[in-house]
Design an enzyme around this catalytic site. Structure first.
Site, PDB file in Angstrom:
ATOM      1  N   HIS A 163       0.874  -1.185   0.000  1.00 33.70           N
ATOM      2  CA  HIS A 163       0.000   0.000   0.000  1.00 33.70           C
ATOM      3  C   HIS A 163       0.911   1.235   0.000  1.00 33.70           C
ATOM      4  O   HIS A 163       1.970   1.209   0.653  1.00 33.70           O
ATOM      5  CB  HIS A 163      -0.841   0.083   1.282  1.00 33.70           C
ATOM      6  CG  HIS A 163      -2.074  -0.767   1.302  1.00 33.70           C
ATOM      7  ND1 HIS A 163      -2.469  -1.440   2.438  1.00 33.70           N
ATOM      8  CD2 HIS A 163      -3.016  -1.007   0.360  1.00 33.70           C
ATOM      9  CE1 HIS A 163      -3.612  -2.081   2.177  1.00 33.70           C
ATOM     10  NE2 HIS A 163      -3.960  -1.841   0.931  1.00 33.70           N
ATOM     11  N   CYS A 264      -2.136   3.168   9.161  1.00 33.97           N
ATOM     12  CA  CYS A 264      -3.173   2.214   8.733  1.00 33.97           C
ATOM     13  C   CYS A 264      -4.308   2.115   9.736  1.00 33.97           C
ATOM     14  O   CYS A 264      -5.421   1.749   9.371  1.00 33.97           O
ATOM     15  CB  CYS A 264      -2.617   0.808   8.616  1.00 33.97           C
ATOM     16  SG  CYS A 264      -1.213   0.582   7.591  1.00 33.97           S
TER      17      CYS A 264
HETATM   18  N1  ARG Z   1      -3.596  -7.041   6.906  1.00 30.96           N
HETATM   19  C1  ARG Z   1      -4.008  -5.857   6.242  1.00 30.96           C
HETATM   20  C2  ARG Z   1      -3.969  -6.065   4.740  1.00 30.96           C
HETATM   21  O1  ARG Z   1      -3.066  -6.726   4.285  1.00 30.96           O
HETATM   22  C3  ARG Z   1      -3.155  -4.682   6.648  1.00 30.96           C
HETATM   23  C4  ARG Z   1      -3.614  -3.400   6.035  1.00 30.96           C
HETATM   24  C5  ARG Z   1      -2.728  -2.250   6.381  1.00 30.96           C
HETATM   25  N2  ARG Z   1      -3.301  -1.046   5.915  1.00 30.96           N
HETATM   26  C6  ARG Z   1      -2.677  -0.098   5.244  1.00 30.96           C
HETATM   27  N3  ARG Z   1      -3.341   0.981   4.963  1.00 30.96           N
HETATM   28  N4  ARG Z   1      -1.439  -0.236   4.841  1.00 30.96           N
HETATM   29  O2  ARG Z   1      -4.804  -5.614   4.004  1.00 30.96           O
END
Ligand code: ARG
Length: 274
Positions: A163, A264
């Site tokens: 992300h 996050c």
């Molecule tokens: N386990 C989640 C996923 O893989 C973590 C998300 C983290 N969020 C972020 N905005 N980076 O989707």
């Protein structure tokens, strides 16, 4: 934010979660989340809204992925992985109930996890839209049309930084923390062209791997400037302090097991602009 009542590593959808299924310490996660909440609410004085946790949705704590907030418009996410698609309903209900106009664009995108506004010193904003892992390449253009905002499309190439908010952190005052090698060469060039060199800080690999870029940076109305993060290297800390930031570091190791940290665990509701 969303309390981690049902948080855990229950499946694997990013490299951080590998070998971590069932390994998150629930009591410690609650403690770390409470400490993060307290920094925002009690130390900085941010008004926090909560969404109710839902059993069976362990990643609902990562509210950054709810969608993209732009003024009173909420562009709801369409999650790539079926494991997270059940979050779309609760997020949509919450934003509707709180007066947002809920809209969608075709294709996958994971909201403020993959789209971040960077605002220059004169207040002009650009929305950096990432693709490569969770969001579609075409999203930048669609969001630009839907919201009438200027977008820059960038490609993520390192699966640990799946992300954009794991490797790119716009700062109030026109700054940026970022980890260049998470982006392909063209995207690195686009970022370097858009943001002046003196405003960019390149986070070293060892700090990026502890999610130093996954930080929440904000200016408060009374003139104080803060950044909240799970980890920060010394040199980065000094650079931030020089730019007027009070740096708040709080351990978030249990959430790192799921591939997330401070940023996050939050979503900005006031405008989506830093
Ligand atoms: N386990 C989640 C996923 O893989 C973590 C998300 C983290 N969020 C972020 N905005 N980076 O989707």
């Amino acid at each position: 934010m969303c309390r981690p009542s049902f948080f855990g590593v229950d499946y694997v959808i990013n490299p951080w979660m590998e070998d971590q299924v069932g390994q998150a310490n629930h009591a410690l996660a609650e403690q770390q989340w409470n400490a993060l909440h307290a920094i925002f609410a009690d130390v900085i004085g941010v008004q926090i809204e909560l969404i109710a946790p839902v059993q069976g949705l362990p990643d609902l704590v990562f509210t950054a992925n709810a969608g993209l907030v732009h003024e009173k418009t909420f562009l709801i996410s369409r999650f790539k992985h079926p494991e997270r698609q059940g979050e779309e309903g609760p997020f949509e209900d919450w934003f509707r109930a709180h007066g947002f106009e809920v809209r969608c664009v075709p294709g996958y995108h994971e909201g403020a996890g993959d789209m971040l506004f960077w605002t220059d010193v004169r207040g002009r904003s650009t929305l950096f839209c990432a693709y490569g892992f969770r969001s579609d390449e075409a999203i930048a253009q669609r969001v630009s049309n839907a919201l009438n905002v200027e977008t820059v499309r960038v490609k993520l190439v390192d699966s640990r930084y799946y992300h954009i908010d794991t490797c790119f952190c716009p700062l109030p005052g026109g700054g940026l923390l970022w980890h260049p090698s998470a982006f392909d060469a063209n995207s690195q060039a686009a970022i370097r062209e858009a943001i002046p060199v003196e405003d960019r800080y390149e986070v070293a690999s060892e700090d990026a791997a502890l999610f130093a870029c996954n930080a929440v940076a904000l200016d408060m109305p009374e003139g104080t400037r803060h950044i909240v993060m799970g980890h920060c290297g010394e040199a980065c800390h000094a650079w931030l302090a020089e730019r007027g930031f009070e740096v708040h570091i709080t351990p978030l190791g249990e959430f790192l097991k799921a591939g997330g940290s401070a940023k996050c665990l939050t979503i900005r509701l006031d405008s989506g602009l830093v």
